[in-house]
Scaffold this motif. Structure first.
Motif, PDB file in Angstrom:
ATOM      1  N   LEU A   5       0.726  -1.139  -0.254  1.00 17.83           N
ATOM      2  CA  LEU A   5       0.138   0.133   0.021  1.00 17.83           C
ATOM      3  C   LEU A   5       0.939   1.058  -0.037  1.00 17.83           C
ATOM      4  O   LEU A   5       0.426   2.371  -0.243  1.00 17.83           O
ATOM      5  CB  LEU A   5      -1.114   0.132   1.084  1.00 17.83           C
ATOM      6  N   LEU A   6       2.062   1.124   0.201  1.00 18.72           N
ATOM      7  CA  LEU A   6       3.017   2.157   0.290  1.00 18.72           C
ATOM      8  C   LEU A   6       3.875   2.721  -0.922  1.00 18.72           C
ATOM      9  O   LEU A   6       4.014   1.829  -1.719  1.00 18.72           O
ATOM     10  CB  LEU A   6       4.077   2.172   1.358  1.00 18.72           C
ATOM     11  N   ASN A   7       3.678   3.878  -1.465  1.00 26.26           N
ATOM     12  CA  ASN A   7       4.102   4.374  -2.694  1.00 26.26           C
ATOM     13  C   ASN A   7       5.729   4.595  -2.414  1.00 26.26           C
ATOM     14  O   ASN A   7       6.286   5.253  -1.493  1.00 26.26           O
ATOM     15  CB  ASN A   7       3.727   5.819  -2.878  1.00 26.26           C
ATOM     16  N   VAL A  14      -0.417   5.062  -1.009  1.00 25.82           N
ATOM     17  CA  VAL A  14      -0.909   5.449  -2.259  1.00 25.82           C
ATOM     18  C   VAL A  14      -2.021   6.253  -2.320  1.00 25.82           C
ATOM     19  O   VAL A  14      -3.223   5.898  -1.833  1.00 25.82           O
ATOM     20  CB  VAL A  14      -0.649   4.472  -3.498  1.00 25.82           C
ATOM     21  N   LYS A  15      -2.071   7.473  -3.119  1.00 24.95           N
ATOM     22  CA  LYS A  15      -3.390   8.032  -3.425  1.00 24.95           C
ATOM     23  C   LYS A  15      -3.448   8.147  -4.924  1.00 24.95           C
ATOM     24  O   LYS A  15      -2.403   8.626  -5.694  1.00 24.95           O
ATOM     25  CB  LYS A  15      -3.248   9.610  -2.915  1.00 24.95           C
ATOM     26  N   SER A  19      -0.299   2.277 -12.183  1.00 27.40           N
ATOM     27  CA  SER A  19       0.706   1.344 -12.410  1.00 27.40           C
ATOM     28  C   SER A  19       1.652   1.436 -13.746  1.00 27.40           C
ATOM     29  O   SER A  19       0.865   1.917 -14.639  1.00 27.40           O
ATOM     30  CB  SER A  19       0.072  -0.171 -12.344  1.00 27.40           C
ATOM     31  N   LEU A  20       2.839   1.169 -13.808  1.00 25.15           N
ATOM     32  CA  LEU A  20       3.536   0.985 -15.163  1.00 25.15           C
ATOM     33  C   LEU A  20       3.401  -0.488 -15.631  1.00 25.15           C
ATOM     34  O   LEU A  20       2.977  -1.253 -14.989  1.00 25.15           O
ATOM     35  CB  LEU A  20       4.767   1.373 -14.894  1.00 25.15           C
ATOM     36  N   GLY A  21       4.146  -0.528 -17.004  1.00 26.83           N
ATOM     37  CA  GLY A  21       4.082  -1.766 -17.548  1.00 26.83           C
ATOM     38  C   GLY A  21       4.860  -3.018 -16.595  1.00 26.83           C
ATOM     39  O   GLY A  21       4.738  -4.036 -16.894  1.00 26.83           O
ATOM     40  N   CYS A  22       5.742  -2.468 -15.910  1.00 30.79           N
ATOM     41  CA  CYS A  22       6.505  -3.381 -14.931  1.00 30.79           C
ATOM     42  C   CYS A  22       5.956  -3.933 -13.938  1.00 30.79           C
ATOM     43  O   CYS A  22       6.487  -4.594 -13.037  1.00 30.79           O
ATOM     44  CB  CYS A  22       8.056  -2.727 -14.716  1.00 30.79           C
ATOM     45  N   HIS A  23       4.540  -3.325 -13.712  1.00 27.82           N
ATOM     46  CA  HIS A  23       3.680  -3.612 -12.589  1.00 27.82           C
ATOM     47  C   HIS A  23       3.862  -2.939 -11.300  1.00 27.82           C
ATOM     48  O   HIS A  23       3.367  -3.252 -10.213  1.00 27.82           O
ATOM     49  CB  HIS A  23       3.491  -5.276 -12.283  1.00 27.82           C
ATOM     50  N   SER A  59      -7.729  -1.773  -8.223  1.00 28.97           N
ATOM     51  CA  SER A  59      -7.660  -2.809  -7.070  1.00 28.97           C
ATOM     52  C   SER A  59      -6.879  -2.136  -5.944  1.00 28.97           C
ATOM     53  O   SER A  59      -7.193  -2.097  -4.950  1.00 28.97           O
ATOM     54  CB  SER A  59      -7.018  -4.076  -7.831  1.00 28.97           C
ATOM     55  N   LEU A  60      -5.816  -1.773  -6.238  1.00 30.28           N
ATOM     56  CA  LEU A  60      -4.805  -0.926  -5.370  1.00 30.28           C
ATOM     57  C   LEU A  60      -5.520   0.361  -4.660  1.00 30.28           C
ATOM     58  O   LEU A  60      -5.669   0.608  -3.288  1.00 30.28           O
ATOM     59  CB  LEU A  60      -3.564  -0.459  -5.670  1.00 30.28           C
ATOM     60  N   LYS A  61      -6.333   1.137  -5.513  1.00 31.50           N
ATOM     61  CA  LYS A  61      -7.108   2.190  -5.079  1.00 31.50           C
ATOM     62  C   LYS A  61      -8.099   1.945  -4.045  1.00 31.50           C
ATOM     63  O   LYS A  61      -8.307   2.519  -2.883  1.00 31.50           O
ATOM     64  CB  LYS A  61      -7.654   3.027  -6.126  1.00 31.50           C
TER      65      LYS A  61
END
Length: 100
Positions: A5-7, A14-15, A19-23, A59-61
């Motif tokens: 959950l941490l950026n 995270v707010k 996500s990037l292509g590398c996930h 999902s992460l949001k």
């Protein structure tokens, strides 16, 4: 707290996660700021060049919003919410900054 959950850029929950292509996932604003400072569009974690557009990680949001909501509602009788930075029980929440 779940470290997912941490950026990794701002080290907070995270707010508006993207996500990037590398996930790897980041706060949208933190990623844009990082890219502006770095003058490239590489992943801040693995340094791979981001060839695809960033996508919202719904999902992460949902998980991060749910966790943040539990933090704001205060500690339950079962478990205390602990500040990840100071490793102490949370005493207050800043409504303006939306963080403990």
């Amino acid at each position: 707290m779940n470290q997912n959950l941490l950026n990794p850029v701002c080290t907070e929950i995270v707010k508006d996660p993207v996500s990037l292509g590398c996930h790897h996932s980041f706060c949208s604003s933190c990623l844009q700021y990082f890219w502006g400072q770095a003058e490239n569009k590489n992943c801040p974690v693995c340094k791979r060049k981001s060839s695809k557009e960033i996508v919202v990680n719904f999902s992460l949001k949902e998980l991060a919003d749910s966790y943040a909501g539990r933090q704001r509602s205060g500690p339950s009788d079962e478990a205390q919410v602990v500040c990840t930075e100071h490793l102490k029980d949370i005493k207050c929440f800043c409504k303006e900054e939306q963080r403990v």
